[in-house]
Scaffold this motif. Sequence first.
Motif, PDB file in Angstrom:
ATOM      1  N   GLY A 155      50.465  42.020  52.703  1.00  0.00           N
ATOM      2  CA  GLY A 155      51.741  41.321  52.591  1.00  0.00           C
ATOM      3  C   GLY A 155      52.306  41.237  51.197  1.00  0.00           C
ATOM      4  O   GLY A 155      53.503  41.007  51.011  1.00  0.00           O
ATOM      5  N   TYR A 156      51.441  41.443  50.189  1.00  0.00           N
ATOM      6  CA  TYR A 156      51.863  41.311  48.790  1.00  0.00           C
ATOM      7  C   TYR A 156      51.090  42.302  47.924  1.00  0.00           C
ATOM      8  O   TYR A 156      50.025  42.780  48.311  1.00  0.00           O
ATOM      9  CB  TYR A 156      51.611  39.881  48.287  1.00  0.00           C
ATOM     10  CG  TYR A 156      52.355  38.836  49.063  1.00  0.00           C
ATOM     11  CD1 TYR A 156      53.651  38.468  48.720  1.00  0.00           C
ATOM     12  CD2 TYR A 156      51.773  38.224  50.182  1.00  0.00           C
ATOM     13  CE1 TYR A 156      54.347  37.520  49.447  1.00  0.00           C
ATOM     14  CE2 TYR A 156      52.464  37.271  50.924  1.00  0.00           C
ATOM     15  CZ  TYR A 156      53.752  36.931  50.541  1.00  0.00           C
ATOM     16  OH  TYR A 156      54.444  36.000  51.279  1.00  0.00           O
ATOM     17  N   LYS A 157      51.619  42.573  46.738  1.00  0.00           N
ATOM     18  CA  LYS A 157      50.941  43.452  45.800  1.00  0.00           C
ATOM     19  C   LYS A 157      49.677  42.772  45.265  1.00  0.00           C
ATOM     20  O   LYS A 157      49.693  41.594  44.938  1.00  0.00           O
ATOM     21  CB  LYS A 157      51.863  43.804  44.634  1.00  0.00           C
ATOM     22  CG  LYS A 157      53.092  44.621  45.022  1.00  0.00           C
ATOM     23  CD  LYS A 157      53.961  44.888  43.797  1.00  0.00           C
ATOM     24  CE  LYS A 157      55.199  45.683  44.178  1.00  0.00           C
ATOM     25  NZ  LYS A 157      56.075  45.920  42.999  1.00  0.00           N
ATOM     26  N   ARG A 158      48.610  43.549  45.151  1.00  0.00           N
ATOM     27  CA  ARG A 158      47.370  43.023  44.562  1.00  0.00           C
ATOM     28  C   ARG A 158      46.610  44.150  43.854  1.00  0.00           C
ATOM     29  O   ARG A 158      45.418  44.360  44.074  1.00  0.00           O
ATOM     30  CB  ARG A 158      46.497  42.340  45.616  1.00  0.00           C
ATOM     31  CG  ARG A 158      46.183  43.186  46.850  1.00  0.00           C
ATOM     32  CD  ARG A 158      45.178  42.486  47.756  1.00  0.00           C
ATOM     33  NE  ARG A 158      44.895  43.277  48.950  1.00  0.00           N
ATOM     34  CZ  ARG A 158      43.922  42.982  49.812  1.00  0.00           C
ATOM     35  NH1 ARG A 158      43.146  41.936  49.621  1.00  0.00           N
ATOM     36  NH2 ARG A 158      43.715  43.742  50.883  1.00  0.00           N
ATOM     37  N   GLN A 159      47.329  44.859  42.979  1.00  0.00           N
ATOM     38  CA  GLN A 159      46.754  46.022  42.314  1.00  0.00           C
ATOM     39  C   GLN A 159      45.520  45.694  41.477  1.00  0.00           C
ATOM     40  O   GLN A 159      44.541  46.448  41.486  1.00  0.00           O
ATOM     41  CB  GLN A 159      47.801  46.717  41.432  1.00  0.00           C
ATOM     42  CG  GLN A 159      48.875  47.463  42.204  1.00  0.00           C
ATOM     43  CD  GLN A 159      50.121  46.626  42.397  1.00  0.00           C
ATOM     44  OE1 GLN A 159      50.039  45.423  42.589  1.00  0.00           O
ATOM     45  NE2 GLN A 159      51.281  47.269  42.347  1.00  0.00           N
ATOM     46  N   GLU A 160      45.582  44.589  40.739  1.00  0.00           N
ATOM     47  CA  GLU A 160      44.451  44.249  39.877  1.00  0.00           C
ATOM     48  C   GLU A 160      43.195  44.029  40.697  1.00  0.00           C
ATOM     49  O   GLU A 160      42.105  44.482  40.328  1.00  0.00           O
ATOM     50  CB  GLU A 160      44.773  43.012  39.033  1.00  0.00           C
ATOM     51  CG  GLU A 160      45.817  43.244  37.966  1.00  0.00           C
ATOM     52  CD  GLU A 160      45.444  44.382  37.028  1.00  0.00           C
ATOM     53  OE1 GLU A 160      44.271  44.439  36.601  1.00  0.00           O
ATOM     54  OE2 GLU A 160      46.315  45.215  36.731  1.00  0.00           O
ATOM     55  N   PHE A 161      43.335  43.313  41.799  1.00  0.00           N
ATOM     56  CA  PHE A 161      42.192  43.092  42.681  1.00  0.00           C
ATOM     57  C   PHE A 161      41.662  44.421  43.210  1.00  0.00           C
ATOM     58  O   PHE A 161      40.458  44.691  43.159  1.00  0.00           O
ATOM     59  CB  PHE A 161      42.589  42.186  43.840  1.00  0.00           C
ATOM     60  CG  PHE A 161      41.539  42.094  44.915  1.00  0.00           C
ATOM     61  CD1 PHE A 161      40.450  41.252  44.774  1.00  0.00           C
ATOM     62  CD2 PHE A 161      41.624  42.878  46.068  1.00  0.00           C
ATOM     63  CE1 PHE A 161      39.466  41.180  45.759  1.00  0.00           C
ATOM     64  CE2 PHE A 161      40.657  42.818  47.052  1.00  0.00           C
ATOM     65  CZ  PHE A 161      39.578  41.963  46.894  1.00  0.00           C
ATOM     66  N   LEU A 162      42.551  45.264  43.723  1.00  0.00           N
ATOM     67  CA  LEU A 162      42.114  46.500  44.366  1.00  0.00           C
ATOM     68  C   LEU A 162      41.449  47.457  43.388  1.00  0.00           C
ATOM     69  O   LEU A 162      40.449  48.112  43.737  1.00  0.00           O
ATOM     70  CB  LEU A 162      43.289  47.182  45.058  1.00  0.00           C
ATOM     71  CG  LEU A 162      43.841  46.483  46.307  1.00  0.00           C
ATOM     72  CD1 LEU A 162      45.069  47.207  46.827  1.00  0.00           C
ATOM     73  CD2 LEU A 162      42.785  46.381  47.401  1.00  0.00           C
ATOM     74  N   LYS A 163      41.960  47.548  42.182  1.00  0.00           N
ATOM     75  CA  LYS A 163      41.340  48.443  41.203  1.00  0.00           C
ATOM     76  C   LYS A 163      39.879  48.059  40.969  1.00  0.00           C
ATOM     77  O   LYS A 163      39.005  48.928  40.886  1.00  0.00           O
ATOM     78  CB  LYS A 163      42.126  48.419  39.885  1.00  0.00           C
ATOM     79  CG  LYS A 163      43.405  49.244  39.923  1.00  0.00           C
ATOM     80  CD  LYS A 163      44.057  49.371  38.559  1.00  0.00           C
ATOM     81  CE  LYS A 163      44.731  48.085  38.136  1.00  0.00           C
ATOM     82  NZ  LYS A 163      45.519  48.254  36.884  1.00  0.00           N
ATOM     83  N   SER A 164      39.623  46.775  40.871  1.00  0.00           N
ATOM     84  CA  SER A 164      38.243  46.325  40.680  1.00  0.00           C
ATOM     85  C   SER A 164      37.431  46.448  41.963  1.00  0.00           C
ATOM     86  O   SER A 164      36.250  46.809  41.934  1.00  0.00           O
ATOM     87  CB  SER A 164      38.236  44.864  40.210  1.00  0.00           C
ATOM     88  OG  SER A 164      38.855  44.721  38.958  1.00  0.00           O
TER      89      SER A 164
END
Length: 287
Positions: free
Chosen positions: A167-176
């Motif tokens: 539902g929302y951007k979470r690039q920092e979480f996904l990269k880790s």
Amino acid sequence: MISVENLELKKLNQDGVNTLVDWAKNEGWNPGENDSTVFWKTDPDGFYGFYNDKELIAGGAVVSYNQEFGFMGLFIVHPDLREQGIGKKLWYLRRDLLIKRLHNNASIGMDGVVAMQPFYEKGGFNIAFRDERYECIGKKMDVSTNISPIETEDLEKLFEYDIACFGYKRQEFLKSWFSMPQSNTFKYSENNEVLGYAVIRKVDKGYKIGPLFANNNQIAEELYKSCLNTASGDSVYLDIPTINTKAVDLVNKYDAKYVFECARMYYGQAPKVAIDKIYGITTFELG
């Protein structure tokens, strides 16, 4: 007896987050061995708690995703200090702090255990759907040639695919999340288009899949089998939203056993997500 009235909300450092994850392990929540590092990198300002004589006694997450969406998880009071009102005070302070961290009218999510759901409802949260955890035993199986590991060059496509499901951007979480030690990542692609992805990581007991997002049941099954392949003979856990009946069909097909359940709850409007693509949520702690 601790004076609840005098407890003040304090921001946790990374050691504090590590302590919460250790407590979660003792509670049987079965966190991943590298979860605390990812959680901290996602939002270093997103963890608060109470200290007594410089010792952490209770805490939880108040994570902000670009101020557009918040998530409250990892809520734990030290077992020796429960039933004193510490948790109630902490929970409301965390909720109010997270509201301030977000844009006006932004929603907040959480996964609430059954016993606590009435309390959370009194605090303004509404149940959207049930999450059930299922356990299967990993085994070797043939999988589609459309399955491959997630590579650095895939990230932008994965970020976009993930938005439809989270539902929302979470690039920092996904990269880790994608680069955790003791984990495996898989994507399902056709004609250079991502049609699903999954992550499986080592947890305290066995392995846990999360997320498992896919365009349809066939793709979800191939991703599920890919994850089971990496943990032959070990317990593999998947947290499914029961509102997606295809996810229920998937765990039943592989004779997975029910473990326990929570409910995904929201303060404010529930995010617009493609629930039919969600075969496994990412975490109970950060969404």
